[in-house]
Design a protein around this motif. Sequence first.
Motif, mmCIF file in Angstrom:
data_model
loop_
_atom_site.group_PDB
_atom_site.id
_atom_site.type_symbol
_atom_site.label_atom_id
_atom_site.label_comp_id
_atom_site.label_asym_id
_atom_site.label_seq_id
_atom_site.Cartn_x
_atom_site.Cartn_y
_atom_site.Cartn_z
ATOM 1 N N ARG A 31 0.824 -1.208 0.000
ATOM 2 C CA ARG A 31 0.000 0.000 0.000
ATOM 3 C C ARG A 31 0.862 1.263 0.000
ATOM 4 N N GLY A 32 1.953 1.208 -0.755
ATOM 5 C CA GLY A 32 2.800 2.376 -0.917
ATOM 6 C C GLY A 32 3.857 2.552 0.144
ATOM 7 N N GLU A 33 3.826 1.770 1.223
ATOM 8 C CA GLU A 33 4.782 1.902 2.315
ATOM 9 C C GLU A 33 5.813 0.783 2.269
ATOM 10 N N GLN A 270 -8.545 4.439 2.569
ATOM 11 C CA GLN A 270 -8.387 3.858 3.885
ATOM 12 C C GLN A 270 -9.513 2.888 4.220
ATOM 13 N N ASP A 271 -10.743 3.251 3.842
ATOM 14 C CA ASP A 271 -11.893 2.411 4.195
ATOM 15 C C ASP A 271 -11.821 1.042 3.545
ATOM 16 N N TYR A 272 -11.215 0.963 2.362
ATOM 17 C CA TYR A 272 -11.144 -0.299 1.629
ATOM 18 C C TYR A 272 -9.745 -0.918 1.674
ATOM 19 N N ASP A 323 -15.353 9.221 -4.571
ATOM 20 C CA ASP A 323 -16.009 9.289 -3.260
ATOM 21 C C ASP A 323 -17.403 8.667 -3.280
ATOM 22 N N GLN A 324 -18.047 8.687 -4.447
ATOM 23 C CA GLN A 324 -19.396 8.125 -4.559
ATOM 24 C C GLN A 324 -19.400 6.645 -4.935
#
Length: 387
Positions: A31-33, A270-272, A323-324
């Motif tokens: 996740r990019g880190e 973040q939510d997913y 966002d939707q």
Amino acid sequence: MMLAEWVLKARTLGASDLHLQAGTPVVVRVRGELSPISELLPAARVAEMGRELLGNEQWEQFRERGSADLSINVAGTRCRVNLFQTVRGAALAVRLLTSSTNTLKSSNLHPDLSKLTAAQTGLVIVSGPTGCGKSTTLAAMIEEINASRARNIITIESPIEYLYTNNRSFIRQREVPTHSPSYEQAIIDALRENPDVLVIGEMRTAEAMRLTLNAAETGHLVLATMHSSTCAEALNRMCMSFAAEIQGSIRAQVADCLVAVVCQRLEYLQDYQLRVPLCEVLMASSNAKGTIRGGAFSQLATVIQSGGEDGMWSFDRYRRWMDQKRDWVMPSRQVANPPMDTQPYTTPTPPPVAPPTRKPPEAPVDISIDENVDLAELARKIEKKIR
């Protein structure tokens, strides 16, 4: 561990990249880190992995040149590998690809991008910084054509990342320098091979850009990638690659053959717990073409902002669509909750050393004393008991 074992571990962790270098820990990008997941790798072990990948002949060429690119299947995972020399010794940068190509939907891209593949001729540029998923987007566009139309598709890549299966289209994949000495030569050859769609992995030189524009002008749909942070920067970089005296004609050529520019970057949801492409899309409207001809690339951002009816997307507008959106597709090799060993590797702390236990004191010597006992004999008994 062998390279295949490291790739399996990286895939289990949901990593996109794997880095191995002599004298440093193995590092994965999740996740990019970046996170180290091992102890220090011996230089001899990394060199052995490189030699196994390249073979003896190519290994000697690598030692002379200092780098090598290849794409291979490792432990069932398609990988793009760059082998290079560093001050510590050999190193490998491994990009873990999906086992099969994706559609626009499964790549979490806006369905409007399918309109770009419907063009019969012209140039579509997919741009963005390194590691933002340009190759995946390009592969999704190819699969969109492959699933819907009978086209002769020729791809030119260095190295080949995704392997395609003919569906309705016929796909011929060529690798530089394995099948052609250079991008320039491969493009010249491709124009003699009756293509409907020409896919160019990367426009690296002015000559490759010139040949790409010529191909787009001569009745072919050309899909190509570039490194840039915005659509305007991609077009500006292309035109500025040529000599000043011909930049005006190049801008006119770009305006005439351009279909669209897609610039993307990855954004983490973040939510997913999912990284998805955030896109900017410039369509070749009459307003955009006039701006390109005039060389006013700084005004293209305004053109994009006001071009929603022409199918254009600014980063802000695309983010509002994201966002939707709720039906995100999770990649098969990404896990929602990676194991705890993605945390930085640290040398295990040795257990505390318990203080030495003291021997309990001996029980007191109980000797009954008789008045008639020999004191010298008593002293000898006491000394013997203490010993």
